[in-house]
Design an enzyme around this catalytic site. Structure first.
Site, short mmCIF file in Angstrom:
data_model
loop_
_atom_site.label_atom_id
_atom_site.label_comp_id
_atom_site.label_asym_id
_atom_site.label_seq_id
_atom_site.Cartn_x
_atom_site.Cartn_y
_atom_site.Cartn_z
N ASN A 53 0.45 -1.09 -0.34
CA ASN A 53 -0.24 -0.10 0.25
C ASN A 53 0.77 1.51 0.07
OD1 ASN A 53 0.93 -0.95 2.67
ND2 ASN A 53 -1.21 0.32 3.80
N GLU A 75 -0.03 5.79 0.71
CA GLU A 75 -0.59 5.83 1.12
C GLU A 75 -0.54 7.90 0.96
OE1 GLU A 75 -0.75 5.89 5.21
OE2 GLU A 75 -2.25 3.75 4.67
N CYS A 126 -4.00 0.44 -2.87
CA CYS A 126 -4.17 -0.38 -2.14
C CYS A 126 -2.57 -1.29 -2.24
CB CYS A 126 -5.48 -1.30 -1.58
SG CYS A 126 -6.77 -0.28 -0.62
N GLU A 147 -3.12 -4.62 -3.40
CA GLU A 147 -3.73 -5.67 -4.38
C GLU A 147 -3.44 -4.98 -5.15
OE1 GLU A 147 -5.21 -4.88 -1.21
OE2 GLU A 147 -6.18 -7.03 -0.31
N CYS A 165 -9.87 -4.80 -0.28
CA CYS A 165 -11.47 -4.03 -0.09
C CYS A 165 -12.51 -4.27 -1.11
CB CYS A 165 -11.51 -2.69 0.37
SG CYS A 165 -10.19 -2.12 -1.73
N CYS A 199 -11.19 -3.11 -4.64
CA CYS A 199 -10.04 -3.90 -5.08
C CYS A 199 -10.36 -5.82 -5.74
CB CYS A 199 -9.05 -4.35 -3.96
SG CYS A 199 -7.58 -3.19 -3.62
N1 THU Z 1 -5.25 -1.41 2.76
C1 THU Z 1 -4.46 -2.17 1.22
O1 THU Z 1 -3.43 -1.66 0.94
N2 THU Z 1 -5.04 -3.68 1.22
C2 THU Z 1 -6.37 -4.21 1.55
O2 THU Z 1 -7.01 -4.85 1.54
C3 THU Z 1 -7.52 -3.45 3.70
C4 THU Z 1 -6.95 -2.27 3.07
C5 THU Z 1 -4.34 -0.61 3.05
C6 THU Z 1 -5.24 1.52 2.49
C7 THU Z 1 -4.65 1.89 3.87
O3 THU Z 1 -3.28 2.36 3.37
C8 THU Z 1 -4.49 0.79 4.60
O4 THU Z 1 -4.45 -0.43 4.48
C9 THU Z 1 -5.80 1.30 6.42
O5 THU Z 1 -6.58 1.32 5.53
#
Ligand code: THU
Length: 130
Positions: free
Chosen positions: A42, A44, A53, A55, A87, A90
């Site tokens: 991920n 941010e 994300c 994925e 999520c 994704c």
């Molecule tokens: N996140 C992912 O990268 N994948 C997921 O399946 C769940 C959430 C990340 C997004 C954000 O940077 C952090 O997790 C908190 O939500």
């Protein structure tokens, strides 16, 4: 299928996560149907909503190298006490490139795992209907 290699790649990817806002690191590893592993973490952003994300990061990396179909996905969340699945956004994006029977595994920080399939995560997907 060497799932151990996928778990290792996903763990390594999680260690590279850029997650200063949530402090929740996620790593993903995808296996292409011709046996190549692609990872992502991920990433941010201070605008929050532009966060990518793990994925989708792995998927975009793989498609950028010419891969179009994947048989397995592993997601590792070292900062969580429970395994965390992808999520909704994704799931939709992954379903474009993963058949309903593709394996999806999630691993938490203590090594607890859940194994399921793309079809279970996104049932009644029109792309998967014969
Ligand atoms: N996140 C992912 O990268 N994948 C997921 O399946 C769940 C959430 C990340 C997004 C954000 O940077 C952090 O997790 C908190 O939500």
């Amino acid at each position: 299928m060497d799932l151990d290699a996928l778990f290792e790649e996903a763990r390594r990817a999680a260690s590279l996560a850029y997650a200063p806002y949530s402090e929740f690191r996620v790593g993903a590893a995808l296996l292409s149907n011709d046996g190549v592993v692609f990872s992502g973490c991920n990433v941010e952003n201070r605008s929050y909503g532009l966060t990518i994300c793990a994925e989708r990061s792995a998927l975009v990396s793989a498609v950028s190298k010419g891969k179009r179909s994947f048989t397995a996905l592993v997601i590792v969340t070292p900062d969580s006490a429970e395994p965390v699945g992808p999520c909704g956004a994704c799931r939709q994006v992954l379903s474009e490139f993963m058949p309903a029977d593709a394996l999806v595994c999630f691993e938490d920080g203590a090594g607890g795992r859940i194994t399921t399939t793309m079809g279970a995560l996104l049932p009644w997907d029109s792309l998967h209907r014969k």
